[in-house]
Structures are given as structure tokens and as C-alpha cells.
Design a protein around this motif. Structure first.
Motif, mmCIF file in Angstrom:
data_model
loop_
_atom_site.group_PDB
_atom_site.id
_atom_site.type_symbol
_atom_site.label_atom_id
_atom_site.label_comp_id
_atom_site.label_asym_id
_atom_site.label_seq_id
_atom_site.Cartn_x
_atom_site.Cartn_y
_atom_site.Cartn_z
ATOM 1 N N ARG A 118 0.836 -1.203 0.000
ATOM 2 C CA ARG A 118 0.000 0.000 0.000
ATOM 3 C C ARG A 118 0.874 1.257 0.000
ATOM 4 O O ARG A 118 0.481 2.275 -0.571
ATOM 5 N N HIS A 119 2.001 1.139 0.630
ATOM 6 C CA HIS A 119 2.949 2.258 0.673
ATOM 7 C C HIS A 119 4.352 1.705 0.430
ATOM 8 O O HIS A 119 4.689 0.631 0.914
ATOM 9 N N PHE B 155 -5.379 -3.090 -16.040
ATOM 10 C CA PHE B 155 -4.851 -1.759 -16.359
ATOM 11 C C PHE B 155 -3.942 -1.279 -15.230
ATOM 12 O O PHE B 155 -4.238 -1.512 -14.064
ATOM 13 N N TYR C 172 -2.521 2.408 -13.864
ATOM 14 C CA TYR C 172 -2.615 3.863 -13.956
ATOM 15 C C TYR C 172 -1.650 4.491 -12.955
ATOM 16 O O TYR C 172 -1.305 3.898 -11.941
ATOM 17 N N GLN D 264 -1.182 8.248 -10.803
ATOM 18 C CA GLN D 264 -1.829 9.511 -10.432
ATOM 19 C C GLN D 264 -0.811 10.433 -9.772
ATOM 20 O O GLN D 264 -0.201 10.086 -8.770
ATOM 21 N N LEU E 297 -4.553 11.501 -13.523
ATOM 22 C CA LEU E 297 -4.609 10.044 -13.710
ATOM 23 C C LEU E 297 -4.292 9.717 -15.161
ATOM 24 O O LEU E 297 -4.969 10.191 -16.077
ATOM 25 N N LEU F 140 -3.146 6.468 -17.952
ATOM 26 C CA LEU F 140 -2.981 5.042 -18.199
ATOM 27 C C LEU F 140 -1.539 4.757 -18.606
ATOM 28 O O LEU F 140 -0.995 5.410 -19.493
ATOM 29 N N PHE G 262 -2.243 2.854 -9.524
ATOM 30 C CA PHE G 262 -3.472 2.072 -9.409
ATOM 31 C C PHE G 262 -3.458 0.925 -10.412
ATOM 32 O O PHE G 262 -3.037 1.075 -11.556
ATOM 33 N N PHE H 130 -11.151 -0.541 -9.486
ATOM 34 C CA PHE H 130 -9.810 -0.130 -9.099
ATOM 35 C C PHE H 130 -9.389 -0.765 -7.776
ATOM 36 O O PHE H 130 -10.213 -0.962 -6.874
ATOM 37 N N GLY H 131 -8.101 -1.009 -7.670
ATOM 38 C CA GLY H 131 -7.523 -1.391 -6.401
ATOM 39 C C GLY H 131 -7.315 -0.164 -5.534
ATOM 40 O O GLY H 131 -7.562 0.968 -5.963
ATOM 41 N N PRO H 132 -6.831 -0.358 -4.315
ATOM 42 C CA PRO H 132 -6.665 0.763 -3.377
ATOM 43 C C PRO H 132 -5.470 1.649 -3.690
ATOM 44 O O PRO H 132 -5.320 2.717 -3.108
ATOM 45 N N GLY H 133 -4.615 1.210 -4.621
ATOM 46 C CA GLY H 133 -3.456 2.009 -4.993
ATOM 47 C C GLY H 133 -2.243 1.740 -4.125
ATOM 48 O O GLY H 133 -2.354 1.284 -2.981
ATOM 49 N N THR H 134 -1.085 2.016 -4.715
ATOM 50 C CA THR H 134 0.185 1.977 -3.990
ATOM 51 C C THR H 134 0.785 3.366 -4.040
ATOM 52 O O THR H 134 1.010 3.906 -5.128
ATOM 53 N N ARG H 135 1.022 3.931 -2.857
ATOM 54 C CA ARG H 135 1.673 5.248 -2.816
ATOM 55 C C ARG H 135 3.173 5.041 -2.785
ATOM 56 O O ARG H 135 3.716 4.488 -1.828
ATOM 57 N N SER I 124 -9.486 8.224 1.303
ATOM 58 C CA SER I 124 -8.870 6.893 1.309
ATOM 59 C C SER I 124 -8.166 6.576 -0.003
ATOM 60 O O SER I 124 -7.438 5.595 -0.092
ATOM 61 N N ARG I 125 -8.403 7.400 -1.024
ATOM 62 C CA ARG I 125 -7.880 7.356 -2.399
ATOM 63 C C ARG I 125 -8.438 6.220 -3.248
ATOM 64 O O ARG I 125 -8.080 6.083 -4.410
ATOM 65 N N GLN I 126 -9.343 5.419 -2.708
ATOM 66 C CA GLN I 126 -9.994 4.383 -3.511
ATOM 67 C C GLN I 126 -10.843 5.026 -4.598
ATOM 68 O O GLN I 126 -11.610 5.942 -4.339
ATOM 69 N N MET I 127 -10.721 4.574 -5.829
ATOM 70 C CA MET I 127 -11.528 5.072 -6.933
ATOM 71 C C MET I 127 -12.835 4.286 -6.971
ATOM 72 O O MET I 127 -12.835 3.067 -7.126
ATOM 73 N N PHE J 75 -13.970 12.629 -10.509
ATOM 74 C CA PHE J 75 -13.330 12.596 -11.814
ATOM 75 C C PHE J 75 -14.336 12.172 -12.871
ATOM 76 O O PHE J 75 -15.036 11.166 -12.715
ATOM 77 N N LEU K 268 -9.595 4.336 -19.987
ATOM 78 C CA LEU K 268 -10.214 5.524 -19.437
ATOM 79 C C LEU K 268 -9.325 6.747 -19.622
ATOM 80 O O LEU K 268 -8.135 6.707 -19.329
ATOM 81 N N PHE L 246 -9.199 10.504 -18.168
ATOM 82 C CA PHE L 246 -9.763 11.220 -17.029
ATOM 83 C C PHE L 246 -9.635 12.727 -17.181
ATOM 84 O O PHE L 246 -8.690 13.234 -17.786
ATOM 85 N N GLY L 247 -10.591 13.427 -16.581
ATOM 86 C CA GLY L 247 -10.445 14.859 -16.400
ATOM 87 C C GLY L 247 -9.552 15.139 -15.212
ATOM 88 O O GLY L 247 -9.057 14.226 -14.546
#
Lengths: 112, 115
Positions: A9-10, A33, A35, A37, A43, A45, A91, A103-108, B42-45, B91, B103, B105-106
């Protein structure tokens, strides 16, 4: 279903180190996919796969970035060597054709 | 190439009021999908709502509805009876309908809900 799973996650690493981000898509989804950010670029791709085959990697910023999908349930995004400008949230998303991307929760990622 | 523009970097609304977020897009395609995604702290999309371009009827999901103007290439999101949990980045996104939905995005609109 657990949804799209990403790890870690981080991630904090030093410039020049190799970074590997991992993703497990939703079972049965045949598109995956990646992505990125950032505040500056929003965001965007990076690459996407269909049935484990890379279809479009035109968004990959440079050769330091690579992505693989060895099977239907796992994908990696690797940065080698990492640079501070790679700091972002990454993401992973998956979908079936003509359906919504989840989407997944993302990795910062922070590169110092 | 397709582009998506959100001209409102920030919006705020009083709780229980209605707010509309704007989105315009540019495409030469006649068939496509449009989406609104929500990204809380939480940054979840999270997908809020989806509109197919071939459908004239505007999509609705509970308190969320869209105003889709195909000729004007406009796709606004209306949130009725705003709640504190609606506070997030929103978004707007575009995709082609065939095969993989890449996708676009804006830039996003940050929505604040005032209690």
C-alpha cells in the motif's frame, strides 16, 4: 469477491533502487490496467493487458518502467532504477469487456 | 485524441443542498461511455455513475444523476441532498465502448460539504 488487491500500500525507497508493485485482479476479469496519479499529470494510463498479453504500453513513461502479467491472477509493475519524479500513486484496475473498471486501493510510492 | 475537461477545480455545498459538477469532452467517435468516479481521502476510486452515449435517457443512481448533452459534449453530475460522505475528488472519464475501456480522465473537482 475481495476486489482488486494491490501490494504494498505504501513504498518508500531511495533513488536508484528497484521497485516492484503487485496486483491481483478480480477473478474472471480478462483486462488489467495500470494507472499513475500525480498532482501535475492527474490520472494517466500506463499499460493494459488482455488475457495476460500487453496490448498498449504507449503510456509507459520510459524504459525504466516494465510490466508483466505471467498469469490471469497476477501482474507486476517494475521501476528500475527509480527516480524521485516516479513518486506517485499507482493504481491497478480490472474489467471484463464493456464493463466498468474496478480499481484497487493504490500503492503510494515515494522515491527519495 | 480524446480529452476530458473539468473546469471547476473546487466546489462546495451545504449539507442537504444540491450541487452540479461540470465536465466537457472532445471526441470524434459517435459511440462511447462516460463515467463519474469518486475518490475519497482513502484514495480508492469508486464508480458513481455510467452513461452510454447511444442512450438518450440520463443515467440515475439514487441521489446521483447526470445531464448528458451529446451535441454539446457535456456530461455534468448532479448530487442531490448532499451528505458529508459525498466529500471527495470527483473525476469525469471517457472510454470507447469496444473491447478494453481505456479511461481518459479529467483533472478532477474537489467537492467540500459544509455541515
Amino acid at each position: 469477491d475481495a476486489g482488486v488487491i494491490q501490494s504494498p500500500r505504501h513504498e518508500v525507497t531511495e533513488m536508484g533502487q528497484e521497485v516492484t508493485l503487485r496486483c491481483k485482479p478480480i477473478s474472471g476479469h480478462d483486462y488489467l490496467f495500470w494507472y499513475r496519479q500525480t498532482m501535475m499529470r492527474g490520472l494517466e494510463l500506463l499499460i493494459y493487458f488482455n488475457n495476460n498479453v500487453p496490448i498498449d504500453d504507449s503510456g509507459m513513461p520510459e524504459d525504466r518502467f516494465s510490466a508483466k502479467m505471467p498469469n490471469a491472477s497476477f501482474s507486476t509493475l517494475k521501476i528500475q532504477p527509480s527516480e524521485p519524479r516516479d513518486s506517485a500513486v499507482y493504481f491497478c484496475a480490472s474489467s471484463s469487456p464493456s464493463y466498468e473498471q474496478y480499481f484497487g486501493p493504490g500503492t503510494r510510492l515515494t522515491v527519495t | 485524441a480524446q480529452t476530458v475537461t473539468q473546469s471547476q477545480p473546487e466546489m462546495s455545498v451545504q449539507e442537504a443542498e444540491t450541487v452540479t459538477l461540470s465536465c466537457t469532452y472532445d471526441t470524434s467517435e459517435s459511440d462511447y461511455y462516460l463515467f463519474w468516479y469518486k475518490q475519497p481521502p482513502s484514495r480508492q476510486m469508486i464508480l458513481v455513475i455510467r452513461q452510454e452515449a447511444y442512450k438518450q435517457q440520463n443515467a440515475t443512481e439514487n441521489r446521483f444523476s447526470v445531464n448528458f448533452q451529446k451535441a454539446a459534449k457535456s456530461f455534468s453530475l448532479k448530487i442531490s441532498d448532499s451528505q458529508l460522505g459525498d466529500a471527495a475528488m470527483y473525476f469525469c472519464a471517457y472510454s470507447r465502448p469496444q473491447g478494453a475501456q481505456k479511461l481518459v480522465f479529467g483533472q478532477g473537482t474537489r467537492l467540500t460539504i459544509n455541515p
